[in-house]
Design an enzyme around this catalytic site. Structure first.
Site, PDB file in Angstrom:
ATOM      1  N   VAL A  50       0.911  -1.288  -0.106  1.00  0.00           N
ATOM      2  CA  VAL A  50       0.078   0.007  -0.072  1.00  0.00           C
ATOM      3  C   VAL A  50       0.953   1.235   0.191  1.00  0.00           C
ATOM      4  O   VAL A  50       0.355   2.302  -0.658  1.00  0.00           O
ATOM      5  CB  VAL A  50      -1.001   0.066   1.256  1.00  0.00           C
ATOM      6  N   CYS A  51       1.956   1.035   0.688  1.00  0.00           N
ATOM      7  CA  CYS A  51       2.619   2.282   0.657  1.00  0.00           C
ATOM      8  C   CYS A  51       3.151   3.129  -0.566  1.00  0.00           C
ATOM      9  O   CYS A  51       2.974   4.329  -0.589  1.00  0.00           O
ATOM     10  CB  CYS A  51       4.245   1.904   1.886  1.00  0.00           C
ATOM     11  N   PRO A  52       3.874   2.532  -1.473  1.00  0.00           N
ATOM     12  CA  PRO A  52       4.045   3.111  -2.708  1.00  0.00           C
ATOM     13  C   PRO A  52       2.906   4.012  -3.370  1.00  0.00           C
ATOM     14  O   PRO A  52       3.199   5.054  -3.833  1.00  0.00           O
ATOM     15  CB  PRO A  52       4.703   2.053  -3.718  1.00  0.00           C
TER      16      PRO A  52
END
Length: 211
Positions: A50-52
């Site tokens: 999810v982070c990128p």
């Protein structure tokens, strides 16, 4: 522990620029010395899932934040070296190549502990007598909006699987700026250009009768 209405912690943290320059950033000073609002968003780990998507979403909206005199800073507990490796990984390979705002590297966890956003809990091991950490010891998806005086005017924390809506932070900045400049308060679902209210009973009644 809610931090809204309080000053952002006065803690300087390692950071890295898009070019790989090692920095030392104090978020409170960035706001007060530059007379800017600051958005700091924390994410759990580099090279995850999810982070990128979030880092690219904040990058895409960066011109909108800049229009609002707002600096964007990303943050995790990864090292500068890991940040830089991720910055040099192409987007089509899960990387964040193209992100231009600075990334905090809170490897000491001094700032994330002060904000109380770590997935970590101390537990006592009866057999060994040691105090152990239970949890991943990385941060949840916490977001802070800080005004030009260093005061936090918004904080939110998402669990790790839940990505953020970047447009909501733009709306909150618009609303807070409206309060700063007009002295009015902003009702539910307020957006730039919509009607606001005075902070009194008659204004609330008039607004509700029209909406």
């Amino acid at each position: 522990m809610a931090l809204v209405g309080k000053k952002f912690p006065n803690i300087t943290v390692d950071a890295i620029s898009e070019m790989g320059d090692n920095l030392r950033i104090n978020v409170l000073e960035e706001a007060t010395k530059n007379n800017k609002k600051v958005l700091v968003f924390w994410y759990p780990k580099d090279f995850t899932f999810v982070c990128p998507t979030e880092l690219h979403a904040f990058q895409a909206a960066l011109p909108e934040f800049e229009k609002r005199n707002t600096m964007v800073i990303g943050a995790s507990c990864d090292t500068n070296e890991v940040h830089f490796a991720w910055l040099n990984t192409p987007k089509n390979n899960g990387g964040i190549e193209g992100v231009t705002y600075p990334l905090l590297a809170d490897t000491t966890r001094n700032l994330s502990k002060a904000l109380d956003i770590l997935d970590a809990e101390e537990v006592y091991d009866e057999e060994s007598g040691d105090i152990l950490l239970d949890g991943s010891n990385v941060t949840f998806r916490a977001t802070y909006l800080i005004d030009e005086t260093g005061k936090i005017f918004h904080e939110s924390v998402n669990d790790m699987p839940l990505g953020r809506n970047v447009n909501e932070y733009l709306r909150l900045i618009d609303a807070y700026t409206h309060v700063q400049t007009k002295g009015e308060v902003c009702p539910a679902n307020w957006e730039e250009g919509k009607e606001a209210m005075n902070a009194d009973r008659l204004s609330t009644a008039a607004y509700l009768s029209q909406n």
